[in-house]
Write an enzyme that holds these catalytic residues in place. Sequence first.
Site, PDB file in Angstrom:
ATOM      1  CB  VAL A  88      -0.968   0.014   1.212  1.00 61.43           C
ATOM      2  CG1 VAL A  88      -1.762   1.316   1.265  1.00 61.43           C
ATOM      3  CG2 VAL A  88      -1.916  -1.177   1.152  1.00 61.43           C
ATOM      4  CB  CYS A  89       4.084   2.022   1.707  1.00 59.50           C
ATOM      5  SG  CYS A  89       3.675   1.478   3.384  1.00 59.50           S
ATOM      6  N   PRO A  90       3.772   2.220  -1.445  1.00 60.46           N
ATOM      7  CG  PRO A  90       4.359   0.491  -2.900  1.00 60.46           C
ATOM      8  CD  PRO A  90       4.078   0.789  -1.460  1.00 60.46           C
TER       9      PRO A  90
END
EC number: 1.11.1.26
Length: 187
Positions: free
Chosen positions: A46-48
Site C-alpha cells: 500500500v505504501c508505494p
Amino acid sequence: MALINTKIKPFQATAYKNGEFIEVSDTDLQGKWSIFFFYPADFTFVCPTELGDVADHYDELQKRDVEVYSVSTDTHFTHKAWHDSSETIGKIKYTMIGDPTGTITRNFDVMRESMGLADRATFVVDPDGIIQAMEITAEGIGRDAEDLLRKVKAAQYVAANPGQVCPAAWKEGEATLAPSLDLVGKI
C-alpha cells in the site's frame, strides 16, 4: 493523540532527496507549511501507492508553499535503494526521512512499538510548527492525496482568514462560514 494545535517536537534526521543524502531538522520547517507522511515500511504494498499519489500532487503542494516529508523507520539508505528500484517511488521529488531510531515517529505518537514501524499517518503542520490536521488509518487503508490537498487548502484558508471556518466537504472557492450567534441552530 491530542496533537492538534500542538507544536512539533525538535528532531534531526538524515533523509534522501533528489539523489542526495541531506540533514533535516525541525528548524527547516520554520516559515513553511509542511506535511509529515508516515508509512510502515519501504518495499511494501500500500505504501508505494500512497507515496506515488503524493508525488503526483507534489508540484501543486509546492505552489502552495508546502513541503512534504515522508517518514518511515527505514534508513535513508533503504529509501535510496527503493527510489532507485521502483518506478513509482522513482518519481518522488520530496524529502524521504529515515527514522531508524523511531524518534520522529514517537514524537508524533504513531509508533507501533511491538513492530518498530510507523502507523499510516498524515500531519499538516503550519509555518509556526503547529499541527493543524491529522489522519491515521489502519494498515490496509490507503490515503488519498487529493483529500490531503483539500485539507491543506482549508487549513491555509482558515489561517489567512481569521473568523472564517470551512464546512464539511469544502473545496477552494466555495462558501465558508463565520461562526456567530446568528448561525446557532440555523445550519
